[in-house]
Design an enzyme around this catalytic site. Structure first.
Site, PDB file in Angstrom:
ATOM      1  CB  SER A  18     -35.998 -19.578  16.940  1.00 56.69           C
ATOM      2  OG  SER A  18     -36.295 -18.407  17.508  1.00 56.69           O
TER       3      SER A  18
ATOM      4  CE1 TYR B 172     -33.685 -17.577  12.580  1.00 58.97           C
ATOM      5  CE2 TYR B 172     -35.163 -16.780  14.255  1.00 58.97           C
ATOM      6  CZ  TYR B 172     -34.024 -17.530  13.899  1.00 58.97           C
ATOM      7  OH  TYR B 172     -33.414 -18.495  14.860  1.00 58.97           O
TER       8      TYR B 172
END
Length: 329
Positions: A130, A155
């Site tokens: 990501s 995250y």
């Protein structure tokens, strides 16, 4: 080929599994069916998979299971040629509330898959990372793979740890592994709590789109079809083995501008509303994709505006079943 897609009932994994089936490959999907959002979208995706598999005459298996189950993971990886690892606890904001769960799924689950892979003749291990690994440092925009990685959310930290393990296993255990750093992926069947789906849904229902913060933050929104093409390339190419590679649109847009453009298309009379911004959200994202261009011949086809137009068209065609899920999110 026989491909295992983890998280294969989800948004990106679901499209990947569908594409591999359409290409004539056998596909196994594992998904925990985590009710992070309404499972109706995942169930719809699984129905699409079965229809494509029947039409193409290829084998398709769905396994409801968790990548934290080491025994199950070993069994599945041993039977396939490729692993496309898309399973993860998603979302920057909810990771702030449950950091340990994000570590368990995104890091420990990835390690289970990598450990299974090192004991097989797997052709390639491709994992979803990501843009969140970069954090929020404006001086590095557009982000290049040579820039510092300083995630500002649990995250982002979990995705960075997972991709570092994948690259280490490539080096130490000769597992052909690639990490693709996605930049804000959107398109048909996307999670209903994403900004674009919410803007479209609210405007079509005469409700003002809600922007968090002042809307000057920017995002590199990447259309799902471009993500799929980048992944397809890795079935035949080892050029990116051991690398982390940005996959974005090379274009970005202010969130308030995106909201205005969707509003102007669908409900120009509405006033945009603003709400408090979340601290863990990055200020700006934009991908430098020169490495992907060099290694994967990556050339995204969709500008943000073109992709949004396609999504709106799909949304209208699937509004009856998709919209209630968005409105409930």
């Amino acid at each position: 080929m026989h491909v295992l897609v983890t998280g294969g009932a989800g948004f990106i994994g679901g499209h990947l599994a569908e594409a591999f089936l359409e290409d004539g490959h056998d596909v196994t999907v594992i998904d925990a069916m985590d009710p992070f959002y309404d499972l109706g979208i995942k169930e719809y995706t699984l129905d699409v998979h079965r229809e494509v598999a029947d039409r193409e005459g290829v084998d398709y298996d769905f396994v409801e299971g968790d990548i934290r189950n080491e025994e199950l993971v070993n069994e599945l990886v041993d039977e396939v040629d490729y692993v496309y690892h898309q399973a993860a606890k998603a979302g920057v904001r909810p990771s702030v509330e449950a950091p340990r769960e994000y570590d368990e799924v995104n890091v420990d689950g990835t390690l289970n898959l990598l450990d299974a892979a090192r004991n097989t003749d797997l052709e390639r291990f491709v994992m979803a990372s990501s843009s969140s690994v970069y954090g929020g440092r404006e001086e590095y925009v557009p982000f290049s793979e040579t820039d510092p990685t300083m995630p500002v959310s649990p995250y982002g930290a979990s995705k960075l740890a997972a991709e570092r393990y994948a690259c280490a296993y490539n080096e130490v255990y000769d597992v052909s592994a690639v990490a693709l750093r996605y930049f804000t992926v959107y398109g048909p069947r996307m999670r209903p709590n994403m900004a674009i789906s919410n803007f479209v849904s609210r405007c079509l229902n005469d409700k003002p789109p809600v922007v968090y913060g002042d809307g000057t933050q920017t995002r590199d929104f990447t259309y799902i079809a471009d993500i799929i093409e980048a992944n397809r390339t890795l079935l035949d190419s080892d050029a990116a083995d051991g690398e982390a590679v940005n996959i974005g649109s090379t274009d970005n847009i202010e969130i308030r501008t995106l909201a205005k453009e969707i509003r102007d298309q669908l409900a120009p009379e509405l006033e945009i509303e603003y709400a408090e911004r979340y601290d863990a959200d990055a200020e700006h994202t934009l991908a430098d994709t020169s490495k992907a261009e060099q290694l994967l011949d990556y050339d995204p086809d969709h500008t943000i505006r073109e992709g949004v137009e396609k999504f709106i068209e799909w949304y209208r065609q699937n509004r009856e079943w998709y919209e209630p899920l968005v409105m409930a999110s």
